[in-house]
Design a protein around this motif. Structure first.
Motif: not given
Ligand SMILES: Nc1ncnc2c1ncn2[C@@H]1O[C@H](COP(=O)(O)OP(=O)(O)OP(=O)(O)O)[C@@H](O)[C@H]1O
Ligand SMILES: [Mg+2]
Length: 510
Positions: A326-335
């Motif tokens: 989930s932290e990688d999902q958040n990173r990709i989405v926000c970037l």
């Protein structure tokens, strides 16, 4: 009964609320829209309450129940309370300025009323529900996109289907509109859980107007050399100012491949080339080490650049981020969202003419509560919802938990599709913080799959009961042919040219 027969008559009015007595055998439902003809005015109102009772004394009721005595048709009645929301007088439609008279007749809405209520829009979402009938089409306009949207409903209420319908329409209207879709469950490509199974890949324009990115095929990489220290806030919401300062110092020292270099130095020397407090170094190094190599390889390629170029050309980007932590999902989405939204902003500031050519963008964000929760670090999405309207970047916040969405953001969502919600906390949040919804709390609990209330200000200023179109049926109706192309102007141009050519031919033959 035909649609022109009245269903009852007004028995009392007070302010914007009206009560009427319903004729026998008339079917009605909570939230239904009714019309009241009152002299030169016509009113439209929503059913908010209903009660059925007897005109008899208790003893008479008991006798009637036992079958000992019959008191005829007037022994029982049903009274319905409605709230006015629209008035038509002459050709003008506006909010109510008065209320109906005692004994005015009440009617169920018909197709004619649909056009008066002006519910159609270029992005068709569904059809008006009136009791068990489906009337005219209901849709929103492209101008509603940057005014921000939300789709709410509990598990199985029909959110994914509604996302498919809306995004399919955005694809149909490309290059005027374009979509950026973050698909957390990996459902939208194939339409998993939609029965019969149909997804965006079944859309006839999928191959020309949609680009699919998936973490699984390695197409979703963000090269470390594309990560400047300015992006660290997006990647690590909890980063502290000393770590940020250190990152900038390292960036100036090593250049674009600063992350690889500093990680190498740290690995071999146990320290880095810049003098600073050990805790700061450790904290930053720990953060950088948490970026997984498959998503953040040592390269200067980033899929975000490709997505940005596609969006600018009107090609919808579907990002399947299922399977990531989930932290990688958040990173990709926000970037990705911040790069694209900031591009729109920059073009608006620097090249206004060019900005006009950009398609109006809608970003669909599932799990929106994870990004807009007031108790979590602020993300780009609250900025988008609060300030990106003028750049024509819209957010569609999709979540089963509307009460977890930051209040300021929630107030900015001018279009809302509200589906069945059972949790009381969420229902109260929805009705208390959405205009024209104050009487709809019970109704939200009673909605069936695919049924919704739609509000789209400023065009649709009241909660319209709709049935969202089912995506598989939409595809079937739409057909595989792209009958929009070539457009009529081009056809007539071609026609003219053919005429000219045939004229020339004749001339040359003579
Ligand atoms: N408008 C509709 N008409 C007919 N069937 C529908 C409609 N909307 C959804 N359905 C059906 O209901 C089921 C659940 O819909 P959907 O997957 O869209 O719900 P959801 O709200 O996204 O659920 P979840 O929260 O679990 O993701 C699907 O099988 C779908 O085909
Ligand atoms: Mg879903």
């Amino acid at each position: 009964m035909t649609s022109s027969d009245s269903i009852g008559f007004v028995c009392g009015t007070k302010g914007d609320s009206v009560s009427f007595l319903v004729n026998k055998d008339v079917g009605l439902s909570f939230g239904q829209i009714v019309r009241i003809d009152s002299g030169e005015r016509t009113f439209y109102a929503r059913v908010v309450n209903s009660e059925s009772s007897s005109t008899l004394e208790t003893i008479e009721q008991l006798r009637e129940a036992e079958g000992k005595e019959a008191f005829g048709p007037y022994s029982a009645y049903r009274r319905v309370d409605v709230v006015l929301f629209l008035e038509k007088r002459g050709g003008k439609v506006r909010s109510p300025t008065f209320n109906p008279n005692y004994r005015d007749k009440v009617y169920a809405t018909s197709e004619d009323d649909c056009s008066i209520l002006r519910l159609t829009g270029e992005l068709e979402v569904g059809r008006l529900r009136s009791e068990d009938q489906l009337l005219g089409s209901v849709g929103i306009n492209a101008e509603a996109i940057p005014r921000m949207m939300g789709m709410f409903g509990m598990t199985g209420s029909g959110k994914t289907n509604t996302e498919l319908i809306l995004n399919a329409q955005l694809i149909d209207h490309s290059p005027q509109t374009v979509a950026l879709i973050f698909d957390f469950a990996g459902q939208l490509l194939e339409g998993k859980e939609i029965k019969p199974q149909r997804g965006l890949k079944d859309h006839p324009l999928f191959h020309s107007k949609v680009q699919y990115y998936s973490a699984k095929d390695g197409k979703m990489a963000v090269g470390l050399r594309t990560l400047t220290p300015a992006k660290l806030d997006t990647l690590f919401p909890d980063i502290q100012p000393p770590q940020r300062r250190l990152a900038w110092a390292l960036y100036r020292h090593f250049g674009s491949d600063w992350i690889e270099k500093v990680q190498e130095t740290y690995r071999t020397d146990g320290n880095i080339s810049i003098r600073t407090q050990k805790v700061v170094v450790e904290a930053l190094m720990q953060k950088l080490a948490s970026l997984p190599h498959d998503l953040f390889p040592a390269s200067n390629y980033t899929f975000v650049e490709s997505a940005l170029q596609n969006i600018c050309k009107g090609i919808t980007c579907l990002l399947d981020i299922s399977g990531l932590r989930s932290e990688d999902q958040n990173r990709i989405v926000c970037l990705c969202a911040s790069a694209i939204a900031e591009h729109y902003k920059r073009i608006w500031e620097e090249n206004y003419e060019e900005w006009h050519k950009l398609p109006t963008l809608l970003i669909t964000l599932e799990e929106a509560h994870e990004f807009l929760d007031p108790n979590k670090p602020r993300t780009i999405f609250s900025d988008i919802a609060l300030t990106y309207r003028k750049y024509r970047v819209g957010l569609n916040a999709v979540t089963p938990r509307p009460s977890r969405i930051n209040f300021d953001v929630f107030a900015e969502l001018w279009t809302k599709v509200i589906m069945k919600t059972e949790l009381k906390k969420d229902r109260i949040y929805l009705t208390e913080n959405t205009p024209y919804m104050e009487y709809s709390e019970t109704e939200i609990k009673m909605l069936d799959v695919g049924e919704a209330l739609l509000i789209s200000e400023p065009k649709i200023k009241f909660a319209v009961p709709i049935k969202v179109a089912h995506y598989p049926e939409y595809l079937e109706k739409r057909g595989s042919a792209d009958y929009k192309l070539p457009d009529s102007s081009r056809l007539s141009e071609m026609d003219d040219r053919l005429k000219q050519l045939s004229g020339q031919e004749k001339l040359s033959l003579e």
